[in-house]
Design an enzyme around this catalytic site. Structure first.
Site, PDB file in Angstrom:
ATOM      1  N   LYS A   1     -38.938  37.075  13.524  1.00  0.00           N
ATOM      2  CA  LYS A   1     -38.732  35.676  13.852  1.00  0.00           C
ATOM      3  C   LYS A   1     -39.997  34.849  13.695  1.00  0.00           C
ATOM      4  O   LYS A   1     -41.107  35.383  13.674  1.00  0.00           O
ATOM      5  CB  LYS A   1     -38.210  35.535  15.274  1.00  0.00           C
ATOM      6  CG  LYS A   1     -39.197  36.028  16.307  1.00  0.00           C
ATOM      7  CD  LYS A   1     -38.749  35.678  17.722  1.00  0.00           C
ATOM      8  CE  LYS A   1     -39.803  36.147  18.723  1.00  0.00           C
ATOM      9  NZ  LYS A   1     -39.493  35.782  20.088  1.00  0.00           N
TER      10      LYS A   1
ATOM     11  N   HIS B   1     -30.693  32.326  13.037  1.00  0.00           N
ATOM     12  CA  HIS B   1     -30.569  31.398  14.168  1.00  0.00           C
ATOM     13  C   HIS B   1     -31.742  30.442  14.046  1.00  0.00           C
ATOM     14  O   HIS B   1     -32.861  30.890  13.850  1.00  0.00           O
ATOM     15  CB  HIS B   1     -30.751  32.095  15.514  1.00  0.00           C
ATOM     16  CG  HIS B   1     -29.882  33.286  15.744  1.00  0.00           C
ATOM     17  ND1 HIS B   1     -28.826  33.254  16.609  1.00  0.00           N
ATOM     18  CD2 HIS B   1     -29.935  34.554  15.265  1.00  0.00           C
ATOM     19  CE1 HIS B   1     -28.267  34.457  16.656  1.00  0.00           C
ATOM     20  NE2 HIS B   1     -28.921  35.263  15.844  1.00  0.00           N
TER      21      HIS B   1
ATOM     22  N   HIS C   1     -26.588  28.075  12.818  1.00  0.00           N
ATOM     23  CA  HIS C   1     -26.572  29.453  12.335  1.00  0.00           C
ATOM     24  C   HIS C   1     -26.270  29.424  10.854  1.00  0.00           C
ATOM     25  O   HIS C   1     -25.316  28.776  10.425  1.00  0.00           O
ATOM     26  CB  HIS C   1     -25.547  30.281  13.114  1.00  0.00           C
ATOM     27  CG  HIS C   1     -25.948  30.452  14.533  1.00  0.00           C
ATOM     28  ND1 HIS C   1     -25.461  29.658  15.540  1.00  0.00           N
ATOM     29  CD2 HIS C   1     -26.859  31.295  15.098  1.00  0.00           C
ATOM     30  CE1 HIS C   1     -26.047  30.016  16.679  1.00  0.00           C
ATOM     31  NE2 HIS C   1     -26.891  30.991  16.448  1.00  0.00           N
TER      32      HIS C   1
ATOM     33  N   CYS D   1     -24.014  31.214  19.195  1.00  0.00           N
ATOM     34  CA  CYS D   1     -23.818  32.207  18.137  1.00  0.00           C
ATOM     35  C   CYS D   1     -22.507  32.994  18.203  1.00  0.00           C
ATOM     36  O   CYS D   1     -21.859  33.132  17.159  1.00  0.00           O
ATOM     37  CB  CYS D   1     -25.021  33.124  17.973  1.00  0.00           C
ATOM     38  SG  CYS D   1     -26.024  33.383  19.419  1.00  0.00           S
TER      39      CYS D   1
ATOM     40  N   ARG E   1     -26.459  28.157  31.221  1.00  0.00           N
ATOM     41  CA  ARG E   1     -27.081  29.431  31.548  1.00  0.00           C
ATOM     42  C   ARG E   1     -27.493  29.396  33.004  1.00  0.00           C
ATOM     43  O   ARG E   1     -28.091  28.413  33.452  1.00  0.00           O
ATOM     44  CB  ARG E   1     -28.336  29.665  30.698  1.00  0.00           C
ATOM     45  CG  ARG E   1     -28.039  29.772  29.221  1.00  0.00           C
ATOM     46  CD  ARG E   1     -29.310  30.053  28.439  1.00  0.00           C
ATOM     47  NE  ARG E   1     -29.021  29.983  27.017  1.00  0.00           N
ATOM     48  CZ  ARG E   1     -29.954  30.023  26.064  1.00  0.00           C
ATOM     49  NH1 ARG E   1     -31.224  30.134  26.402  1.00  0.00           N
ATOM     50  NH2 ARG E   1     -29.618  29.953  24.801  1.00  0.00           N
TER      51      ARG E   1
ATOM     52  N   ASP F   1     -28.920  23.298  17.455  1.00  0.00           N
ATOM     53  CA  ASP F   1     -28.723  24.675  17.047  1.00  0.00           C
ATOM     54  C   ASP F   1     -28.037  24.777  15.691  1.00  0.00           C
ATOM     55  O   ASP F   1     -27.255  23.900  15.318  1.00  0.00           O
ATOM     56  CB  ASP F   1     -27.821  25.329  18.111  1.00  0.00           C
ATOM     57  CG  ASP F   1     -27.870  26.830  18.081  1.00  0.00           C
ATOM     58  OD1 ASP F   1     -28.758  27.388  17.419  1.00  0.00           O
ATOM     59  OD2 ASP F   1     -27.009  27.443  18.726  1.00  0.00           O
TER      60      ASP F   1
ATOM     61  N   GLN G   1     -28.754  22.410  22.450  1.00  0.00           N
ATOM     62  CA  GLN G   1     -29.769  22.733  21.438  1.00  0.00           C
ATOM     63  C   GLN G   1     -29.410  22.063  20.127  1.00  0.00           C
ATOM     64  O   GLN G   1     -28.233  21.872  19.839  1.00  0.00           O
ATOM     65  CB  GLN G   1     -29.799  24.244  21.190  1.00  0.00           C
ATOM     66  CG  GLN G   1     -30.361  25.037  22.341  1.00  0.00           C
ATOM     67  CD  GLN G   1     -30.352  26.512  22.030  1.00  0.00           C
ATOM     68  OE1 GLN G   1     -29.429  27.023  21.387  1.00  0.00           O
ATOM     69  NE2 GLN G   1     -31.371  27.221  22.483  1.00  0.00           N
TER      70      GLN G   1
END
Length: 670
Positions: free
Chosen positions: A481, A527, A390, A339, A368, A388, A386
């Site tokens: 969420k 997200h 946005h 992000c 991470r 992922d 991911q």
RNA sequence: GCUCACGUAGCUCAGUCGGCAGAGCACUUCCUUGGUAAGGAAGAGGUCACCGGUUCAAUUCCGGUCGUGAGCUCCA
């Protein structure tokens, strides 16, 4: 005249009793057998059952929990936990008891011992003692006690952890002591009436656990076990556990040569060529939705100046989970999430309201730092990818955008045969728009934004006909969420996808777009990830399928086996033909017997085996052996290829499902 | 991070109460050329995770490090 209470039973019937009647008495009034079998009650659909002796003093719905029922399992498990603690204190005097609840698949009891923890070797002894006690059919007796009485008793017994527990019981609660034979324990219950119900149990493991789950507290020694009503059920449960062990993705990963770990890269997988095929297959599959959904894929830096993470807030809140590098006297941080980079990407250009939504997908690798004790196989790693994205949207676009993402998510899970459930988490106490120092006007505006966001999430769920669980106040501080859990073939639930609204990040990065009035507005960020981490998803998928991946994902789809070496030339010809049709194929050129090579292909879970002998060569045919189906017999090569191609078709999104409903007035761009 | 367990050949695992390290599979070579889940023979392969200590001697005992696994409030 005493007061009356109306009790609604599961069949909808309502019975009226004098206030203060116990659950047991209600059960007895319904039927003699029911009265005898009743071991607990669930009032007003609560999560946990309560004791049958609990008086009912107001109107309520009641479900009576009986012996041998599914709902009664926690009860028998809880009593078994007591039985275990009793056995432990008899075998190991001086051991202090703490708590011993029933849990999802069994129970545990935590003990404190000066002499150190229990070992797996202690389990059979304890189990034996449990059986010995249980066979004596000792009763479980409940008594209501005063705080002073119970404190005195447990002080005498020297149970200091129990005393702490007693002190933690709220002032107005009834305190009960349950005594199994001669062994008392402060407990809320409920329990089975006597030990004759305790037959089908097994102690499964030992582990350390902190007192009250806090690592500053003393370490206790925990024994896990499980219990059922019958030995058949227990055996079935243990069989499922065995199956889970057989399917463990770490085991399959090694056996099928998909990935491995090296001490130089703790908790970070090396994917072999075969494993990478699965990984890339998943990426390609997810990517195939990005066209229909009008999502653009971007690539963002792995390493950026820490300033980025100071702006995003990760430096303040997530630093302990990040990797840093000091170069040229500048501090760089490895990206733990996509992000922040995407915020820069949006901010890099000027945007019109007409451009929104802008959708950035990213398969970038994330790093991470996870504490060493929490990593596990592919399911919790330190480097992962991911699926992922946005989505930068106007407030009025949130609903439609979520609807489309939900449609994709449902589609994707269905492809893998994963049942899904949804959780909607709403605004927490501490959240954007509730910080001190805001004007009443600002506050009202934030309240409206949250309300709007939650309403749109609900509407999108309804639109996709999705039921959901509501977790009030469980949202992120920056927005509400949706979380998605899936159920695998063994009935286990895993959290995979998430869709989160974010009102915070765009503000931190001072992002804006030009609105219809030529003013500047802040976009909302969504997200979302569907598979979550590819690494974890591969792990789950391997266990779900027991390594028998769908043909379109299988690293090697077909293996060619020849009867003897003279046929290798024909084998190469067939290999070529399959390759030309895009089939991932391997020719086994070893000079081994047919049976040996078949066995090897089966052990490697190769979906399709083509066996070639002289007969086949003469007729330009192949003999097809399909995994789980067996020998399909000889068929012309063309037919065999078609068979494979049909089964190996990569699932494709149906564009019709992803048509946007609103179109911008006057929008002329594509 | 903490508690406990584990780390021996590519894999699965024996083993040594301290005295030159073992099996099966896989691998290499040779023989065998076969019809749907293991043909035969020979060979090669190990700093017993790493570092230190004790000892005449350590893979074995002790300490540390690294890695892996299970667990770390689904509340009396």
């Amino acid at each position: 005249m005493s007061q009356q209470v109306n009790i609604t039973l599961p069949d909808g019937s309502v019975r009226t009793y004098d206030s203060g009647i116990t659950i047991k008495q209600v059960a007895e009034s319904i039927g003699k057998k029911l009265g005898k079998d009743a071991i607990a009650g669930i009032v007003d659909g609560a999560d946990t059952a309560i004791d049958v002796h609990t008086p009912l003093t107001k109107d309520a719905s009641l479900k009576i929990v009986t012996v041998k029922s599914e709902a009664g399992l926690p009860v028998v498990r809880h009593t078994t936990a007591h039985l275990m603690a009793m056995a432990v204190q008899k075998l190991f005097p001086g051991t202090q008891v703490t708590i011993g609840p029933a849990i999802d698949n069994g129970f545990y009891y935590d003990f404190y011992r000066e002499q150190g923890p229990f070992t797996p070797d202690d389990l059979p002894k304890i189990e034996e003692e449990m059986h010995r006690i249980a066979k004596q059919n000792v009763a479980m007796v409940r008594e209501v006690v005063t705080r002073d009485q119970v404190k005195e008793r447990f002080t005498k017994m020297g149970e200091r952890f129990k005393l702490e527990i007693i002190d933690a019981i709220p002032a107005n609660d009834t305190i009960t002591v349950y005594t199994l034979g001669d062994w008392p324990d402060v407990c809320r219950g409920p329990h089975v009436p006597d030990s004759s119900w305790l037959k089908a149990f097994k102690l499964t493991s030992v582990a350390g656990a902190y007192w009250r789950g806090d690592e500053r507290n003393p370490m206790l020694t925990r024994i896990y076990g499980t219990a059922f009503w019958t030995e058949e059920e227990l055996a079935k449960h243990l069989e499922v556990q065995e199956e889970a062990k057989r399917r463990d993705h770490r085991k399959l990963g090694k056996e099928l040569d998909l990935f491995f770990f090296h001490p130089y890269a703790p908790a970070t997988p090396f994917f072999t060529e075969k494993g990478a095929r699965i990984y890339n297959g998943l990426v390609d599959f997810i990517r195939s939705y990005y066209g229909p959904l009008d999502m653009g894929e971007v690539i963002t830096p792995q390493l950026t100046d820490s300033e980025l993470f100071k702006t995003s807030g990760h430096y303040a809140n997530y630093k302990d989970n990040m990797y840093f590098a000091q170069i040229d006297e500048r501090e760089f941080g490895m990206k733990p999430m996509n992000c922040p980079g995407h915020m820069l990407m949006f901010g890099h250009a000027k945007h019109s309201y007409r451009d929104l939504p802008i959708r950035m997908a990213d398969f970038g690798r994330l790093h991470r730092y996870e504490r060493s004790g929490v990593t596990a196989g592919l399911t919790r790693v330190r480097s992962f990818c991911q699926d992922d994205a946005h989505l930068f949207v106007r407030e009025d676009q949130i609903g439609e955008e979520i609807r489309l993402q939900l449609a994709m998510l449902q589609d994707v899970y269905a492809v893998f045969g994963l049942e899904m459930k949804v959780q909607l988490s709403t605004r927490p106490e501490k959240s954007l728009g509730r910080e001190p120092g805001l004007t009443a006007e600002e506050r009202a505006s934030w309240d409206k934004a949250w309300e709007n966001a939650e309403a749109m999430l609900r509407a999108a769920l309804a639109d996709n006909k999705l039921e959901f669980e509501l977790n009030v106040g469980d949202g992120a501080f920056y927005g509400p969420k949706l979380d998605f859990q899936v159920k695998d073939a063994l009935g286990r639930w895993f959290q995979l996808g998430t869709i989160q609204l974010d009102y915070g990040l765009p503000r931190r990065f001072q992002l804006s777009y030009t609105n219809e009035q030529s003013g500047e507005s802040t976009p909302v960020v969504i997200h979302r990830a569907i598979l979550g981490s590819l690494e974890r998803f591969i792990g789950i998928l391997l266990e779900h399928t027991a390594g028998d991946l769908p043909l379109w994902l299988a690293p090697v789809q077909a293996r060619i086996i020849t009867i003897n070496d003279e046929l290798l030339a024909y084998g190469r010809e067939i290999r070529q033909a399959l390759e030309d049709h895009g089939v991932r194929v391997h020719l086994d050129e070893r000079s081994e017997k047919l049976g040996f090579k078949i066995r090897d292909a089966e052990l490697n879970k190769v979906p399709v085996v083509m066996v070639l002998g002289a007969k086949e060569r003469e007729a330009r045919s192949v003999s097809v052996r399909w995994r789980k189906k067996g020998d399909l017999g000889v068929m012309p090569l063309d037919k065999a290829i078609q068979l494979v191609l049909d089964a190996a078709t990569v699932p494709k999104p149906d564009r019709a499902k992803f048509v946007r409903r609103e179109h911008l007035v006057g929008a002329s761009h594509s």
